[in-house]
Design a protein around this motif. Structure first.
Motif, PDB file in Angstrom:
ATOM      1  N   PRO A 142       0.835  -1.204   0.000  1.00  0.00           N
ATOM      2  CA  PRO A 142       0.000   0.000   0.000  1.00  0.00           C
ATOM      3  C   PRO A 142       0.870   1.256   0.000  1.00  0.00           C
ATOM      4  O   PRO A 142       2.006   1.225   0.476  1.00  0.00           O
ATOM      5  N   PRO A 143       0.377   2.357  -0.512  1.00  0.00           N
ATOM      6  CA  PRO A 143       1.153   3.606  -0.504  1.00  0.00           C
ATOM      7  C   PRO A 143       1.580   3.992   0.906  1.00  0.00           C
ATOM      8  O   PRO A 143       0.794   3.933   1.843  1.00  0.00           O
ATOM      9  N   GLY A 144       2.859   4.346   1.052  1.00  0.00           N
ATOM     10  CA  GLY A 144       3.379   4.754   2.342  1.00  0.00           C
ATOM     11  C   GLY A 144       3.709   3.616   3.280  1.00  0.00           C
ATOM     12  O   GLY A 144       4.083   3.842   4.431  1.00  0.00           O
ATOM     13  N   ARG A 145       3.571   2.362   2.814  1.00  0.00           N
ATOM     14  CA  ARG A 145       3.799   1.199   3.678  1.00  0.00           C
ATOM     15  C   ARG A 145       4.903   0.299   3.129  1.00  0.00           C
ATOM     16  O   ARG A 145       4.926  -0.888   3.426  1.00  0.00           O
ATOM     17  N   LEU A 146       5.813   0.840   2.369  1.00  0.00           N
ATOM     18  CA  LEU A 146       6.816   0.003   1.726  1.00  0.00           C
ATOM     19  C   LEU A 146       7.681  -0.730   2.736  1.00  0.00           C
ATOM     20  O   LEU A 146       7.865  -1.951   2.659  1.00  0.00           O
ATOM     21  N   VAL A 147       8.258  -0.011   3.704  1.00  0.00           N
ATOM     22  CA  VAL A 147       9.125  -0.651   4.691  1.00  0.00           C
ATOM     23  C   VAL A 147       8.349  -1.689   5.498  1.00  0.00           C
ATOM     24  O   VAL A 147       8.840  -2.795   5.747  1.00  0.00           O
TER      25      VAL A 147
END
Length: 395
Positions: A142-147
């Motif tokens: 999801p956007p902003g949840r890469l890490v």
């Protein structure tokens, strides 16, 4: 604000549900678990080589280093493999390679060329899974949840380290090597079947930010790859030589180290997303890498009574370092793109594994503790170049 410059990641609710909402992502985690169970059985390989096949440090180093050779060797072809079969097909292929290597170990009788070749096949298998799986994870995140997505993805395979080595050690004692190796083949075959249903959406390289594109950004990318190389040496030293060191100091079983490592690493990765969100990704990378080096150096004092302690500490630093480091590298990928950055990191991590060959020879003269001290010190020194930069723009 530009990614990779110390800004905090969003950590608002619901973290878990937002990542696991995708059925495709859940299937990817399932494939990771199946592959990981088969792969983790071979984490007991150093003990098997030392006790069942009577291999010395050089023999163990040669066989274990072959994993890195196979991984690096397949790297130039990964782009073509993914282009030909897609990321889904590449993940299926990775599982089938693990099946073939596990079956091949049925006839291994020494720490010689056959064992090294099969370990190289496992390296190629892992490299293919890492590149295709992590790239797919980045696409599905999801956007902003890469890490955080990377933390979940890597934890799915990491959690199997608590079971695979313990099961393998028990089966070796009561049924011989064919039992654990056969189980590894069955699990990987199940992983290949499950992977056939994975989604493989079109790639949008810039979906998580292009990262710094200037000259300073290029230098940062190259240094991250170099840091990955040193990390590869450190992690390979830990996984390959803690078992013979513990056995030499009187340990009877070694799987406890890996169980403690897995438990704390999974916990660290599950809570690490929020910690990283508060500290910022670059700061987390720096602190975790310094701590990593200290733990590796401290493992020189490993004893049967401290197996759980050092395994647990190793899990904590690995749990915080890996997802933040890979996420930071992807955020800084810039014109390289996610695929190229992942490919270079994969080569760097596993080129470090090849260092096990000279390390094996060095241990004959200097002993196992010196390997941990050297790898730990190198990691701390390299950490200084990861000091977080506070900038107002790319670079």
């Amino acid at each position: 604000p530009p990614p990779g410059t110390g800004v905090r990641l969003p950590d608002g609710p619901p973290l878990v549900s937002s990542i696991l909402a995708s059925a495709g992502f859940r299937r990817l985690l399932t494939v990771q678990v199946l592959f990981g169970m088969g792969y983790s059985i071979f984490l007991i390989l150093p003990k098997y080589l030392a006790t069942n096949l009577r291999a010395d440090a050089v023999g163990i180093g040669l066989v274990m280093a072959a994993f890195g050779v196979g991984n690096v060797a397949v790297s130039p072809f990964l782009a073509a493999i993914v282009a030909r079969f897609g990321r889904r097909g590449a993940i299926v292929l990775a599982n089938l390679l693990l099946v073939a290597s596990a079956v091949g170990f049925f006839i291994v009788s020494s720490a010689g060329p056959l064992a090294a070749f099969l370990r190289a096949v496992q390296g190629a298998s892992w490299g293919t899974l890492f590149a295709a799986g992590t790239h797919l994870c980045a696409t599905l995140a999801p956007p902003g949840r890469l890490v955080q997505a990377i933390a979940f993805h890597s934890s799915a395979i990491l959690v199997t380290n608590a079971f695979g080595p313990a099961v393998a050690e028990g089966l070796l004692g009561v049924a011989g090597p064919a039992a654990p190796f056969g189980l590894a083949a069955v699990l990987a075959l199940a992983g290949a079947w499950c992977a056939r249903g994975l989604p493989d959406p079109p790639v949008a390289e810039a979906s998580h930010g292009a990262g710094a594109a200037g000259a300073d950004g290029e230098g940062r990318r190259r240094y991250l790859v170099f840091a990955g190389l040193v990390h590869g040496i450190a992690v390979s030293t830990m996984f390959s030589f803690h078992q013979p060191l513990a056995l030499a100091r009187g340990a009877q079983t070694v799987s406890g180290f890996l169980v403690a490592y897995t438990v704390t690493a999974v916990l660290a990765r599950l809570v690490g997303g929020r910690v990283t969100g508060r500290l910022g990704v670059p700061t987390t990378v720096f602190v975790a890498n310094v701590a990593y080096g200290l733990v590796v150096a401290g493992t020189a004092a490993l004893a049967p009574s401290t197996m759980l302690l050092f395994g647990g500490l190793f899990g904590i630093v690995q749990g915080f370092f890996y997802p933040s480091f890979v996420g930071h590298a992807l955020e800084r990928a810039g014109p390289w793109g996610h695929g190229r950055m992942l490919g270079r990191l994969n080569v760097a991590f596993n080129a470090g594994t090849i260092a096990l060959v000279p390390l094996g020879f060095a241990s004959r003269e200097l002993g196992y503790p010196s390997l941990f001290l050297a790898a730990g010190a190198a990691t701390v020194v390299v950490s200084m170049g990861l000091w977080p930069r506070r900038t107002s723009g790319p670079g």
